[in-house]
Design a protein around this motif. Sequence first.
Motif, PDB file in Angstrom:
ATOM      1  N   TYR A 151      -2.653   4.905  -7.105  1.00  0.00           N
ATOM      2  CA  TYR A 151      -2.964   5.581  -5.856  1.00  0.00           C
ATOM      3  C   TYR A 151      -3.155   7.072  -6.108  1.00  0.00           C
ATOM      4  N   TRP A 152      -4.096   7.649  -5.363  1.00  0.00           N
ATOM      5  CA  TRP A 152      -4.380   9.077  -5.442  1.00  0.00           C
ATOM      6  C   TRP A 152      -4.286   9.704  -4.057  1.00  0.00           C
ATOM      7  N   GLY A 153      -3.832  10.940  -4.031  1.00  0.00           N
ATOM      8  CA  GLY A 153      -3.903  11.711  -2.807  1.00  0.00           C
ATOM      9  C   GLY A 153      -5.274  12.346  -2.668  1.00  0.00           C
ATOM     10  N   GLN A 154      -5.451  13.100  -1.593  1.00  0.00           N
ATOM     11  CA  GLN A 154      -6.759  13.686  -1.303  1.00  0.00           C
ATOM     12  C   GLN A 154      -6.968  15.004  -2.031  1.00  0.00           C
ATOM     13  N   GLY A 155      -5.900  15.592  -2.562  1.00  0.00           N
ATOM     14  CA  GLY A 155      -6.013  16.841  -3.311  1.00  0.00           C
ATOM     15  C   GLY A 155      -5.715  18.059  -2.462  1.00  0.00           C
ATOM     16  N   THR A 156      -5.249  19.104  -3.121  1.00  0.00           N
ATOM     17  CA  THR A 156      -5.006  20.381  -2.463  1.00  0.00           C
ATOM     18  C   THR A 156      -5.494  21.489  -3.391  1.00  0.00           C
ATOM     19  N   GLN A 157      -6.202  22.445  -2.826  1.00  0.00           N
ATOM     20  CA  GLN A 157      -6.814  23.494  -3.619  1.00  0.00           C
ATOM     21  C   GLN A 157      -5.809  24.587  -3.957  1.00  0.00           C
ATOM     22  N   VAL A 158      -5.776  24.950  -5.223  1.00  0.00           N
ATOM     23  CA  VAL A 158      -4.988  26.091  -5.686  1.00  0.00           C
ATOM     24  C   VAL A 158      -5.953  27.095  -6.305  1.00  0.00           C
ATOM     25  N   THR A 159      -5.934  28.308  -5.804  1.00  0.00           N
ATOM     26  CA  THR A 159      -6.795  29.356  -6.323  1.00  0.00           C
ATOM     27  C   THR A 159      -5.933  30.542  -6.730  1.00  0.00           C
ATOM     28  N   VAL A 160      -6.058  30.944  -7.984  1.00  0.00           N
ATOM     29  CA  VAL A 160      -5.283  32.063  -8.512  1.00  0.00           C
ATOM     30  C   VAL A 160      -6.255  33.191  -8.821  1.00  0.00           C
ATOM     31  N   GLN A 203       0.829  -1.205   0.000  1.00  0.00           N
ATOM     32  CA  GLN A 203       0.000   0.000   0.000  1.00  0.00           C
ATOM     33  C   GLN A 203       0.864   1.255   0.000  1.00  0.00           C
ATOM     34  N   VAL A 204       0.366   2.252  -0.675  1.00  0.00           N
ATOM     35  CA  VAL A 204       1.047   3.543  -0.751  1.00  0.00           C
ATOM     36  C   VAL A 204       0.069   4.617  -0.306  1.00  0.00           C
ATOM     37  N   GLN A 205       0.553   5.531   0.497  1.00  0.00           N
ATOM     38  CA  GLN A 205      -0.252   6.692   0.896  1.00  0.00           C
ATOM     39  C   GLN A 205       0.402   7.950   0.326  1.00  0.00           C
ATOM     40  N   LEU A 206      -0.442   8.849  -0.161  1.00  0.00           N
ATOM     41  CA  LEU A 206       0.031  10.107  -0.742  1.00  0.00           C
ATOM     42  C   LEU A 206      -0.649  11.265  -0.026  1.00  0.00           C
ATOM     43  N   VAL A 207       0.144  12.223   0.389  1.00  0.00           N
ATOM     44  CA  VAL A 207      -0.412  13.402   1.069  1.00  0.00           C
ATOM     45  C   VAL A 207       0.121  14.649   0.379  1.00  0.00           C
ATOM     46  N   GLU A 208      -0.790  15.429  -0.175  1.00  0.00           N
ATOM     47  CA  GLU A 208      -0.411  16.676  -0.833  1.00  0.00           C
ATOM     48  C   GLU A 208      -0.463  17.840   0.168  1.00  0.00           C
ATOM     49  N   SER A 258       4.285   7.523   1.403  1.00  0.00           N
ATOM     50  CA  SER A 258       4.679   6.634   2.489  1.00  0.00           C
ATOM     51  C   SER A 258       4.147   5.243   2.195  1.00  0.00           C
ATOM     52  N   GLY A 259       4.598   4.294   2.970  1.00  0.00           N
ATOM     53  CA  GLY A 259       4.198   2.911   2.733  1.00  0.00           C
ATOM     54  C   GLY A 259       5.203   2.233   1.820  1.00  0.00           C
ATOM     55  N   SER A 260       4.710   1.481   0.872  1.00  0.00           N
ATOM     56  CA  SER A 260       5.571   0.703  -0.039  1.00  0.00           C
ATOM     57  C   SER A 260       6.062   1.578  -1.189  1.00  0.00           C
ATOM     58  N   THR A 261       6.816   2.603  -0.850  1.00  0.00           N
ATOM     59  CA  THR A 261       7.248   3.577  -1.859  1.00  0.00           C
ATOM     60  C   THR A 261       8.212   2.972  -2.874  1.00  0.00           C
ATOM     61  N   PHE A 262       8.862   1.862  -2.501  1.00  0.00           N
ATOM     62  CA  PHE A 262       9.804   1.231  -3.423  1.00  0.00           C
ATOM     63  C   PHE A 262       9.087   0.627  -4.628  1.00  0.00           C
ATOM     64  N   THR A 263       7.776   0.499  -4.546  1.00  0.00           N
ATOM     65  CA  THR A 263       7.003  -0.075  -5.656  1.00  0.00           C
ATOM     66  C   THR A 263       6.543   0.979  -6.658  1.00  0.00           C
ATOM     67  N   ILE A 264       6.782   2.242  -6.357  1.00  0.00           N
ATOM     68  CA  ILE A 264       6.304   3.323  -7.222  1.00  0.00           C
ATOM     69  C   ILE A 264       7.222   3.482  -8.429  1.00  0.00           C
ATOM     70  N   ASN A 265       6.639   3.465  -9.630  1.00  0.00           N
ATOM     71  CA  ASN A 265       7.399   3.647 -10.865  1.00  0.00           C
ATOM     72  C   ASN A 265       7.294   5.060 -11.429  1.00  0.00           C
TER      73      ASN A 265
END
Length: 114
Positions: free
Chosen positions: A103-112, A1-6, A25-32
């Motif tokens: 895997y997807w992170g939860q997202g982060t808002q960008v407002t310009v 499992q991989v966790q992504l935090v933006e 974080s998690g099994s980051t060695f599996t990420i290509n």
Amino acid sequence: QVQLVESGGGLVQAGGSLRLSCAASGSTFTINYIAWYRQAPEKQRELVASIWNGGITNYADSVKGRFTISRDNAKNTVYLQMNSLKPEDTAVYYCFALSVKNYWGQGTQVTVSS
């Protein structure tokens, strides 16, 4: 499992800069492959930038010359440096990792603002 935090999103004026971070974080060695996507209201999610393990990068035409994707392997973190921001860059930005699964992170808002 991989966790992504933006992190790193926020409100910025047109012409300004932001740096987004995607901490894995998690099994980051599996990420290509890791990519940044974005989704504006009522629009399809689109690829912004990507980076392979070997360092090859790719950018959407709309951000070439303004955005830079990079990685710090020691910190298991991928960055998206965004310069010369435009109102049309406003969106929720998501981190994506390709491993044995997607895997997807939860997202982060960008407002310009203009």
